[in-house]
Design a protein around this motif. Structure first.
Motif, PDB file in Angstrom:
ATOM      1  N   TRP A 100     -11.158  -2.034   2.758  1.00  0.00           N
ATOM      2  CA  TRP A 100      -9.932  -1.442   3.318  1.00  0.00           C
ATOM      3  C   TRP A 100     -10.195  -1.401   4.915  1.00  0.00           C
ATOM      4  O   TRP A 100     -11.253  -1.458   5.303  1.00  0.00           O
ATOM      5  CB  TRP A 100     -10.142   0.065   2.721  1.00  0.00           C
ATOM      6  N   LEU A 148      -3.145   0.526  -3.801  1.00  0.00           N
ATOM      7  CA  LEU A 148      -2.532  -0.618  -3.712  1.00  0.00           C
ATOM      8  C   LEU A 148      -1.764  -1.243  -4.809  1.00  0.00           C
ATOM      9  O   LEU A 148      -2.678  -1.123  -6.110  1.00  0.00           O
ATOM     10  CB  LEU A 148      -3.677  -1.715  -3.187  1.00  0.00           C
ATOM     11  N   LEU A 152       0.735  -1.091   0.079  1.00  0.00           N
ATOM     12  CA  LEU A 152       0.067  -0.036   0.032  1.00  0.00           C
ATOM     13  C   LEU A 152       0.953   1.289   0.037  1.00  0.00           C
ATOM     14  O   LEU A 152       1.548   1.678   1.075  1.00  0.00           O
ATOM     15  CB  LEU A 152      -1.065  -0.142   1.240  1.00  0.00           C
ATOM     16  N   SER A 193      -2.296  -6.385   3.266  1.00  0.00           N
ATOM     17  CA  SER A 193      -1.289  -5.462   2.685  1.00  0.00           C
ATOM     18  C   SER A 193      -0.399  -4.872   3.869  1.00  0.00           C
ATOM     19  O   SER A 193      -0.641  -5.017   4.944  1.00  0.00           O
ATOM     20  CB  SER A 193      -1.917  -4.335   1.566  1.00  0.00           C
ATOM     21  N   LEU A 209      -4.166   6.849  -1.507  1.00  0.00           N
ATOM     22  CA  LEU A 209      -3.429   5.601  -1.233  1.00  0.00           C
ATOM     23  C   LEU A 209      -3.686   4.836  -2.428  1.00  0.00           C
ATOM     24  O   LEU A 209      -4.870   4.468  -2.786  1.00  0.00           O
ATOM     25  CB  LEU A 209      -3.961   5.195   0.051  1.00  0.00           C
ATOM     26  N   LYS A 247      -4.843  -0.352   5.765  1.00  0.00           N
ATOM     27  CA  LYS A 247      -4.075  -1.418   4.988  1.00  0.00           C
ATOM     28  C   LYS A 247      -5.660  -2.094   4.236  1.00  0.00           C
ATOM     29  O   LYS A 247      -6.556  -1.663   4.546  1.00  0.00           O
ATOM     30  CB  LYS A 247      -3.784  -2.401   5.918  1.00  0.00           C
ATOM     31  N   VAL A 248      -5.426  -3.000   3.530  1.00  0.00           N
ATOM     32  CA  VAL A 248      -6.170  -3.682   2.717  1.00  0.00           C
ATOM     33  C   VAL A 248      -6.296  -5.026   2.865  1.00  0.00           C
ATOM     34  O   VAL A 248      -5.137  -5.930   2.942  1.00  0.00           O
ATOM     35  CB  VAL A 248      -6.027  -3.379   1.149  1.00  0.00           C
TER      36      VAL A 248
END
Length: 813
Positions: free
Chosen positions: A406, A396, A379, A451, A394, A437-438
């Motif tokens: 997300w 990815l 990310l 991620s 942001l 983060k994902v």
């Protein structure tokens, strides 16, 4: 008389099966009742086994005499409490918190049966007479289908139990047992028993046996946090209260193979008994698989790459287990039990297990496919923004799979979801630092992967702060500048600025980013401020400080010495010459402050401090409000204290060794005056030998430090013209200024063995062996009465002769 909880499961074959591996009807309670089952309840006061069974329910009739359609049966002679019950909907056991219907490594049983309850009967707590314990049991008879003995015909059940510790001998503790009986007799390897073992340190029928808790824990039992619902009687008949002594064992699977008994009838029985002594309860759950076609490995056949998975088979009593896994996979746990954990690779494979004991030799294989695991990716977009209105982007990258959601967090630990499944996200108007983060997934088999995290740091708005003092004055040629200090700001200093008109501002050169600024050398009134900035937020201006210029000259003076060191008790000289000024004063104040009559003005002041002191000279010049301050530091060395020893007495011809010391670390030089009879008057420890012409001599002992500081003291020597002796007074007056201590006066004596004083009753009131010590007229802090006391003294003179004397003295108050 024995007390047991046992559960016996008897399988009855009621007709021929079309297949050699088909299970008996309702073997797993799938009809929701006890149809095809045989059941019984009773009281074990008469003993164990058939003599304890008082009520039977056959498998050919309906309730109340049979089990067809019967879902539950009451405890014997206790209609208000159920002792046998088929469970079709899972809940949680109140003592063990395990489910009442198990799912074990992916296999869901769906049904179970409960044998027993917390109900008890209670007779005499000492011998177990009267009352008796409840008995419950279910059984099923089966004729094993004919067929080859090499084809497995397995029965697999799971059990869980709750046992109350009765503190009896082990044979009388509550237990659960499964008994497999064939025409040849009971098969021991398929007939386990479960109970709480004790050390058997009581007689049969008694209570108070010590539980072997280590053995119980090794067998899978643990103490429940829930207390017994029944009041526990103490052996003496009193109440011990509701004890926390209920033990639980969670779900465990067991299997056995009936293929050696093809064409024969066997029975499997589960029975549950409460104990007679003390009346403690026990109950258990039984669940049975509706699969008789041999060993079956439980676990997923579709797994993810590089994941840890668990596979298991029902256990065999005393069995040896042999697992075989693909070469590219690795074991996480030991492969010597019925449960293993494996870490997979990207390749599919086959897991094989064989379990063998004296009753069975079973084998199973499971083919496993692997799926690629999702990859969370990286990310990008970590940045910093100012609180309030803000925005960032942001993105990815390098991920594999489908974006599920997300996540955001303000502490990088607790995360909350964001409804967005795209590869780009723009957080807006953040007011606190936030992490993102994902989660990326692939289908429902593999767990999602996260991620790397990105951080959007949110900076607080800049605060310019306060510059102090807000107003000050500098005189012409002032050497000591005014220090401006910043406080209450938020951010970092970018630069200081000054202005002579309050409108046009110029940066100081070079740029100054400190939180303080020293202003000097101005020739006109000038204002000062600074520019502050916090992170990404816009800069802010501090408050303004004004420095007024006064054209009157600042005082000027020359002083010496800056620092000086003196001996204790000696003077220090402070010298100064005022070149510009109208008056001066000292702090701390002492005589010498004065007006300046003419310039240049020279003066000297003398001080004798007792400790190190800073003297500050303050010079003023009429018209200028600022003072010139100059500091003189006077370091005073510690006072030199000389100790030449105590005054003493000697006899003619006796050598006297002196030893003088000083409080200075040295090395010091010493001198003695007069030098009468001394072998060297210029050392610390001279020796003197006196003659008939010497009487009383008083020496002045002086020590001089390397710095030149001096200290002195006196010591007096009285010369006796007698032989060595110990003189003792005949009276003393404690509490007065003089003659208040009763002590011996040794002359020519080098050591004292003892000096003792006794009262008229012969009681020892004082004893010492130290020269110079004496009695103050008290015993244990209490003043002694006036009157006569006996004293005894013994010592050795300088020639080694013993001197011993005794006498009477008078204490006068």
């Amino acid at each position: 008389m024995k007390c047991r909880l046992s559960a016996v499961f008897l399988i009855v074959w009621l007709g021929s099966f079309s297949q050699t591996q088909t299970c008996p009807a309702n073997i797993n309670f799938a009809t929701g009742d006890l149809t095809h089952w045989y059941a019984y309840t009773g009281n074990n006061e008469l003993g164990n086994g058939p003599s304890a069974i008082l009520q039977r329910y056959d498998s050919n009739n309906s309730y109340p005499t049979g089990t067809i359609g019967t879902r539950s049966i009451q405890e014997y002679d206790l209609n208000s409490v159920v002792g046998i019950r088929v469970i079709t909907s899972s809940s949680r056991d109140p003592f063990g918190n395990f489910p009442t219907i198990p799912t074990i490594n992916g296999y869901a049983y769906n049904y179970s049966i409960l044998l027993g309850s917390t109900a008890i009967t209670r007779g005499n707590p000492n011998n177990g007479s009267g009352g008796g314990g409840y008995v419950r049991g279910v059984s099923y008879r089966i004729k094993v289908p004919p067929g080859p003995a090499t084809e497995p015909y397995t029965m697999t059940y799971a059990y869980a139990m709750v046992l109350e510790n009765g503190t009896h001998v082990s044979a009388q503790q509550p237990l659960i047992s499964a008994t497999l009986k064939t025409p040849a007799g009971i098969i021991a390897c398929a007939s386990p028993s479960y109970y709480l073992p004790t050390l058997n340190n009581v007689t049969e029928g008694g209570r108070g046996a010590t539980l072997d808790s280590a053995a119980a824990k090794r067998n899978g039992f643990s103490v429940s946090q829930t207390r017994s619902p029944n009041d526990d009687p103490a052996p003496n008949g009193s109440s011990a209260g509701n004890l926390q002594d209920v033990w639980v064992k969670g779900w465990t699977e067991v299997t056995f193979d009936l293929s050696p008994y093809r064409g024969q009838q066997v029975s499997l029985t589960f029975e549950a008994d409460n104990c007679i002594p003390g009346g403690h309860f026990a109950y258990g759950y039984i669940a049975i698989r509706n699969s008789c076609a041999g060993l079956m490995i439980s676990g997923d056949s579709l797994v993810c790459n590089n994941s840890i998975v668990t596979y298991s088979v029902p256990s065999l009593a005393g069995a040896i287990y042999n697992w075989i896994i693909p070469n590219s996979w690795s074991l996480v746990t030991s492969d010597t039990s019925n449960i293993i954990q494996i870490k997979t690779s990207s390749l599919p494979g086959t897991v094989i297990v064989r379990e063998k004991n004296s009753c069975a030799d079973l084998k199973d294989t499971i083919n496993i496919k692997t799926l690629p695991s999702p990859v969370g990716g990286i990310l990008n977009g970590s940045t910093a923004v100012c609180t309030g209105t803000n925005s960032s982007v942001l993105s990815l990258i390098n991920y594999s799979g489908v974006i599920k959601s997300w996540l955001q967090s303000t502490d990088n630990q607790t995360w909350s979801p964001i409804s967005d499944t795209t590869a780009s996200f723009s957080p807006e108007n953040l007011d606190t630092t936030t992490y993102f983060k994902v989660q990326v997934g692939k289908g429902d088999v593999c767990p999602p992967d996260s991620s790397s995290s990105a951080k959007v740091q949110v900076d607080s708005k800049t605060i310019g702060g306060l510059v102090s003092p807000p107003q000050a004055t500098l005189c012409a040629d002032q050497t000591a500048g005014e220090v401006l200090t910043l406080s209450g700001n938020l951010g970092t200093v970018q630069r200081w600025q000054y202005s002579t008109d309050g409108t046009n501002w110029t940066d100081t050169q070079p740029d100054d980013t400190a939180t303080s600024l020293t202003v000097q050398g101005i020739t006109s009134t000038t204002q000062y401020r600074l520019v502050d900035k916090n992170g990404t937020c816009p800069p802010e201006i501090s408050t303004v400080a004004r420095i007024d210029f006064n054209p009157v000259e600042f005082p000027q003076a020359i002083s010496e010495p800056t620092d000086t060191t003196i001996c204790f008790g000696t003077p220090a000289f402070l010298n100064a010459e005022i070149e510009t000024g109208s008056s001066y004063s000292w702090s701390p104040f002492f005589a010498g402050s004065s007006n300046v009559s003419s310039l240049p003005y020279q003066f000297q002041n003398t001080v004798v401090p007792v400790s190190s002191t800073d003297y500050v000279l303050r010079v003023m010049n009429n018209g200028c409000p600022n003072a010139l301050l100059d500091t003189f530091h006077v370091n005073v060395l510690a006072r030199v204290v000389v100790s030449p020893g105590n005054d003493t007495s000697v006899v003619v011809g006796e050598p006297l060794q002196f030893h003088a010391v000083s409080s200075d670390q040295g090395p010091d030089s010493f001198s003695w005056a007069p030098g009468t009879e001394l072998n060297n008057p210029s050392i610390a420890d001279p020796v003197a030998v006196y003659n008939e012409n010497d009487n009383t001599i008083k020496y002045l002992v002086k020590a001089i430090t390397p710095f030149g500081c001096e200290g002195e003291a006196y010591v007096t020597v009285k010369v006796f013209k007698t032989k060595p002796d110990i003189f003792v007074p005949n009276a003393f007056t404690p509490g007065l200024a003089v003659n208040s201590i009763f002590r011996p006066i040794p002359v020519g004596v080098t050591s004292l063995e003892y000096f003792r004083i006794y009262n008229r009753l012969g009681q020892l009131v004082y004893n010492t062996s130290a020269l110079g010590n004496g009695w103050d007229g008290r015993l244990n802090g209490v003043n002694q009465d006036s009157g006569g006391y006996v004293w005894m003294v013994k010592g050795t003179d300088y020639q080694g002769n013993i001197i011993a004397k005794k006498g009477i003295m008078v204490l006068v108050r």
